[in-house]
Enzyme design. Structure first.
Site, PDB file in Angstrom:
ATOM      1  N   THR A  56      10.327  57.205  80.217  1.00 44.47           N
ATOM      2  CA  THR A  56       9.361  57.692  79.215  1.00 44.47           C
ATOM      3  C   THR A  56       9.815  59.059  78.733  1.00 44.47           C
ATOM      4  O   THR A  56      10.666  59.695  79.339  1.00 44.47           O
ATOM      5  CB  THR A  56       7.946  57.899  79.798  1.00 44.47           C
ATOM      6  OG1 THR A  56       7.946  59.057  80.656  1.00 44.47           O
ATOM      7  CG2 THR A  56       7.471  56.688  80.560  1.00 44.47           C
ATOM      8  N   ASP A  57       9.207  59.540  77.672  1.00 40.61           N
ATOM      9  CA  ASP A  57       9.349  60.946  77.340  1.00 40.61           C
ATOM     10  C   ASP A  57       8.216  61.681  78.073  1.00 40.61           C
ATOM     11  O   ASP A  57       7.411  61.081  78.796  1.00 40.61           O
ATOM     12  CB  ASP A  57       9.332  61.158  75.818  1.00 40.61           C
ATOM     13  CG  ASP A  57       9.959  62.488  75.420  1.00 40.61           C
ATOM     14  OD1 ASP A  57      10.091  63.376  76.290  1.00 40.61           O
ATOM     15  OD2 ASP A  57      10.305  62.665  74.247  1.00 40.61           O
ATOM     16  N   TRP A  58       8.148  62.971  77.875  1.00 40.96           N
ATOM     17  CA  TRP A  58       7.275  63.904  78.591  1.00 40.96           C
ATOM     18  C   TRP A  58       5.798  63.488  78.558  1.00 40.96           C
ATOM     19  O   TRP A  58       5.204  63.440  77.481  1.00 40.96           O
ATOM     20  CB  TRP A  58       7.451  65.274  77.932  1.00 40.96           C
ATOM     21  CG  TRP A  58       6.844  66.430  78.610  1.00 40.96           C
ATOM     22  CD1 TRP A  58       5.597  66.931  78.373  1.00 40.96           C
ATOM     23  CD2 TRP A  58       7.437  67.262  79.603  1.00 40.96           C
ATOM     24  NE1 TRP A  58       5.386  68.035  79.161  1.00 40.96           N
ATOM     25  CE2 TRP A  58       6.508  68.261  79.926  1.00 40.96           C
ATOM     26  CE3 TRP A  58       8.687  67.255  80.256  1.00 40.96           C
ATOM     27  CZ2 TRP A  58       6.772  69.262  80.867  1.00 40.96           C
ATOM     28  CZ3 TRP A  58       8.942  68.248  81.186  1.00 40.96           C
ATOM     29  CH2 TRP A  58       7.984  69.230  81.481  1.00 40.96           C
TER      30      TRP A  58
ATOM     31  N   ASP B  25       4.244  60.835  78.561  1.00 38.71           N
ATOM     32  CA  ASP B  25       3.832  59.880  77.545  1.00 38.71           C
ATOM     33  C   ASP B  25       2.983  58.721  78.037  1.00 38.71           C
ATOM     34  O   ASP B  25       2.349  58.049  77.218  1.00 38.71           O
ATOM     35  CB  ASP B  25       5.041  59.393  76.739  1.00 38.71           C
ATOM     36  CG  ASP B  25       5.319  60.357  75.611  1.00 38.71           C
ATOM     37  OD1 ASP B  25       4.365  60.685  74.892  1.00 38.71           O
ATOM     38  OD2 ASP B  25       6.467  60.810  75.476  1.00 38.71           O
TER      39      ASP B  25
ATOM     40  N   HIS C  76       5.505  53.654  73.692  1.00 38.81           N
ATOM     41  CA  HIS C  76       5.449  53.463  75.150  1.00 38.81           C
ATOM     42  C   HIS C  76       4.560  52.277  75.554  1.00 38.81           C
ATOM     43  O   HIS C  76       4.555  51.891  76.719  1.00 38.81           O
ATOM     44  CB  HIS C  76       4.950  54.733  75.836  1.00 38.81           C
ATOM     45  CG  HIS C  76       5.998  55.804  75.902  1.00 38.81           C
ATOM     46  ND1 HIS C  76       6.339  56.587  74.836  1.00 38.81           N
ATOM     47  CD2 HIS C  76       6.802  56.206  76.920  1.00 38.81           C
ATOM     48  CE1 HIS C  76       7.298  57.426  75.188  1.00 38.81           C
ATOM     49  NE2 HIS C  76       7.602  57.220  76.443  1.00 38.81           N
TER      50      HIS C  76
END
Ligand code: BGC
Length: 764
Positions: free
Chosen positions: A307-309, A311, A285
């Site tokens: 983004t992922d969770w 992140d 990220h």
């Protein structure tokens, strides 16, 4: 002066021409952006969890039935102008009518109370069917689908899933997983198409087509926007545990991990989610090079980068590359992130990003770039005109037609790994004992991401479908089939353990039976709760297998698991071994039809099935993995210890390969290689066979892989029939990525092989 006026005129003319070249979509979006305040733009870049705006005790848990809380929703969607929402409440599937009511409310609040009337984009994880919708069709997980070696099954799954996700009023799906599933220890291997890059590419592209429609027109109310994930290299960790560090050289990343994303981008994938881990010490990220230089510039990806969770937070909290939350936001947005799956502390993300722009730390140009992509996605999904799809328009939701496609995928994937003395298919109406913790539940057939994140609610939602035990009863007669678990899973928070409940009963029943169908494997898991310290199958399961084997009754071992757990200790005691992976709601029926001979098995392993915990390498290893030296002072033999190899799977038919031919011996770089082989079905039963074409580069500037899959075809060969199969392989598909990070075919000799036949060619 005249000259200046003239130049000005020309300039204005050029600008107006450019303007008129804009499409209707571009004009709409440019116009919108020109009216937006910084706050409105930052709101578009923010994604929150549904629980944040649902009724309930706090932002992490909600009350039932699911309902939007007006105050919370107004604060998030109007005051903070949040543009995206994800997930469900309390990790639980909802009925389509409940989704419709709640998403309509979200759109109402957002569109009626914001001056620019921008709709919210709702996203969900629907990875083998519409995970969070009660009544949706649950297909096999990706790893199972890959074992069918028929990409059409991936297309069917995605198409049905798109339809049923839209029937749930949701237009954006966080799927497919394009990660290379190269590590059997990793807790998400089942979410991938396995260890081979070509399988991931071929199945991945079919998923994009199924989700987005063949023309990528996602304004169609039966299509959703796909989200490729997790860019990139997510599974290649050292420890085999979720979100732990990976060290991947650039050329390996390019050749093995990035290609599948490239193919999906070329197929039109609209969005991408970023790998939550770190590569070479840099959290992805925060990696400008990967996100901008590779994803945006080299791969020409124009869609939304999500983004992922949590992140962005993790750049500070976990990875320590940002000294504060605010610095984390600055790093991630400047690295190329368009939307943050915050998903809880949205006020902080919002305030930080607004301030960063005011302070000149993030440019307005970067913000506009992100917002333009997000609004384009919303426009393409037709959300401005049709913000909510209505379940009443989707009469095929959970229909028989959809169920049949899920059954087909399961029956084509199940893989027969051992069949001593052709014990299978079972003849007549024998007495069968079904034993083991996976024998009589729907949960383990489906795996995680089924009605809830970890899959623990499946038996509540999928009770109408058949477990393995019930499936066998249907084919062999109720009174002929008994079930005794022997050992079972026991919840322990998010993790699970095993308990011994009645091994003696199981042994007693086994003595009265003709066959034992022993169903072993794993309980459901994904992400951190699935991290593993021991790849061996749980010792209580091994104990049960050994005790049952002592009865002398033939055992058919059914493996129901998300990754290949080690069974070397008990495998010699088994008469037959069948891997069902995670076959979904129709896995019990499909398995039963295979055991009874109604269906001839045709699945093949999409991964290497290891024999030992310290021999975990994919089939495309380097030659030095196997070093034999019996002549020198030292005596050692290196081996690749697989219990079953990648691409292996038996059939009730017997196939014989012959006459491998290549159209010539010497090839130029621009040529295509024509390869043919005969496949004969020597048996009396029709069957499907997957013909796999491999190549080996004999010498290269980077040590070549032992072999690589280059093409495959699954064909039906009737009893007694011989079919000639032809492959046309462009020479440039023999390429590897060299130390300069370029795909190259180096002149030299190559070996082409199918089954145990091979031919050498040269390329100049
Ligand atoms: C997972 C993603 C998923 C996201 C949203 C994350 O924890 O890594 O695969 O899409 O949650 O649920």
């Amino acid at each position: 002066m005249k000259k200046i006026i003239y130049s000005l005129f020309i300039l204005l003319f050029i600008i107006s021409c450019q303007d008129s070249n804009l499409t209707e979509k571009e004009k709409f979006i440019e116009d919108l952006i020109s009216q937006m305040t910084l706050e409105e733009k930052v709101g578009q870049m923010t994604q929150i969890n549904l629980t944040v705006i649902a009724k309930g005790p706090n932002k992490f848990s909600s009350s039932t039935p699911m309902e939007i809380d007006d105050n919370r929703a107004n604060k998030a969607l109007v005051e903070y102008k949040v543009g995206s929402v994800l997930n469900t409440i309390n990790n639980t599937a909802q009925k389509p009518s409940v989704w419709f009511k709640n998403i309509s409310k979200i759109q109402e609040i957002s569109m009626n109370n914001n001056r620019l009337k921008i709709p919210v984009i709702y996203g969900i994880d629907a990875i083998h069917g519409t995970t969070y919708t009660d009544g949706a069709t649950m297909f096999p997980q990706q790893i199972t689908t890959a074992a069918s070696w028929n990409p059409e099954n991936a297309y069917n799954m995605a198409q049905v899933c798109a339809y049923e996700t839209r029937a749930s009023s949701i237009p954006w799906n966080f799927s497919p997983v394009l990660d290379l599933g190269l590590d059997p220890r990793f807790p998400r291997q089942f979410e991938t198409f396995g260890e081979d890059p070509l399988l991931v590419e071929r199945f991945g592209v079919e998923m994009i087509k199924g989700y987005q429609g063949l023309d990528n027109d996602v304004s169609n109310k039966y299509s959703v926007a796909a989200c490729m994930k997790h860019f990139v290299g997510y599974h290649a960790t050292i420890s085999g545990k979720d979100r732990t560090p990976a060290y991947i050289p650039e050329n390996v990343l390019t050749e093995f991990h990035i290609e599948a994303f490239k193919k999906a981008i070329d197929a039109g994938a609209k969005t991408v989610m970023i790998n939550s881990g770190l590569i070479n010490g840099i959290p992805v990220h925060a990696d400008y090079n990967l996100l901008i230089n590779v994803l945006r510039k080299k791969l020409d990806f124009q869609g939304v980068i999500l983004t992922d969770w949590e992140d962005i937070r993790k750049l500070h909290d976990r990875d320590k590359v940002a000294k504060s939350q605010k610095e984390a936001v600055k790093i991630a947005i400047n690295a190329g992130i368009d939307m943050s799956m915050v998903p809880y502390e949205y006020e902080q993300f919002f305030n930080d990003l607004v301030q960063l722009v005011d302070e000149g730390e993030v440019s307005m140009h970067r913000i506009d770039d992100a917002v333009k992509r997000i609004l384009t996605l919303k426009y393409e999904l037709d959300l401005f005109k049709n913000p909510v799809t209505d379940y009443k328009d989707y009469t095929d939701f959970g229909s028989k037609k959809h169920h049949q496609l899920a059954y087909k995928a399961a029956s084509e994937s199940i893989t027969l790994l051992k069949n001593s003395d052709n014990i299978l298919p079972l003849k007549g109406k024998p007495k069968i004992l079904v034993a083991g913790p996976n024998g009589n539940n729907m949960r383990t057939l489906n795996g995680a991401w089924s009605y809830s994140w970890q899959g623990e609610l499946t038996d509540r939602f999928a009770g109408e479908f058949n477990t393995i035990f019930e499936g066998l009863q249907n084919n062999f007669g109720k009174s002929n089939v008994k079930y005794v678990s022997g050992v079972s899973y026991k919840e322990n928070g998010n993790y699970y353990d095993m308990v011994e409940d009645n091994i003696n009963n199981a042994v007693r029943e086994a003595r009265n039976s003709d066959y034992i169908v022993l169903c072993l494997g794993e309980n459901t898991y994904t992400e951190k709760p699935g991290d593993l310290n021991d790849l061996n199958l749980h010792k209580l399961q091994l104990k049960l297998a050994k005790k049952l084997a002592e009865t002398g009754k033939p055992i058919i071992l059914i493996l129901n698991l998300g990754r290949p757990r080690l069974i070397s200790d008990i495998e010699p005691l088994m008469s037959a071994v069948v891997n069902v992976y995670l076959p979904g709601n129709f896995g019990g029926d499909a398995l039963s039809d295979i055991l009874s001979g109604k269906v001839n098995p045709s699945g093949k392993l999409p991964y290497s099935y290891p024999a030992y915990p310290n021999s975990l390498i994919p089939y495309y290893y380097k030659p030095s993995e196997v070093q034999n030296n019996s002549q020198g002072a030292y005596n050692y033999v290196g081996e690749v210890n697989n219990l079953y190899n990648f691409g292996f799977g038996l059939s009730y038919s017997e196939f014989k390969y012959s006459d491998l031919k290549v159209n010539k011996e010497r090839f130029n770089m621009n040529d295509s290689i024509k390869i043919s082989v005969n496949v004969q079905n020597l048996s009396k039963i029709d069957g499907f066979e997957t013909i796999q074409l491999y190549s080996s580069d004999l010498y290269a500037s980077v040590t070549p892989d032992i072999k690589r899959l280059r093409d495959f075809k699954k064909v039906k060969v009737n009893a007694g029939e011989t079919k000639t199969i032809i492959f046309n392989l462009p020479v440039n598909e023999l390429a590897f990525v060299n130390s300069e990070n370029e795909f190259v075919v180096e002149p030299g000799r190559f070996n082409l092989s199918i089954d145990n036949l091979s031919k050498e060619i040269s390329v100049k």
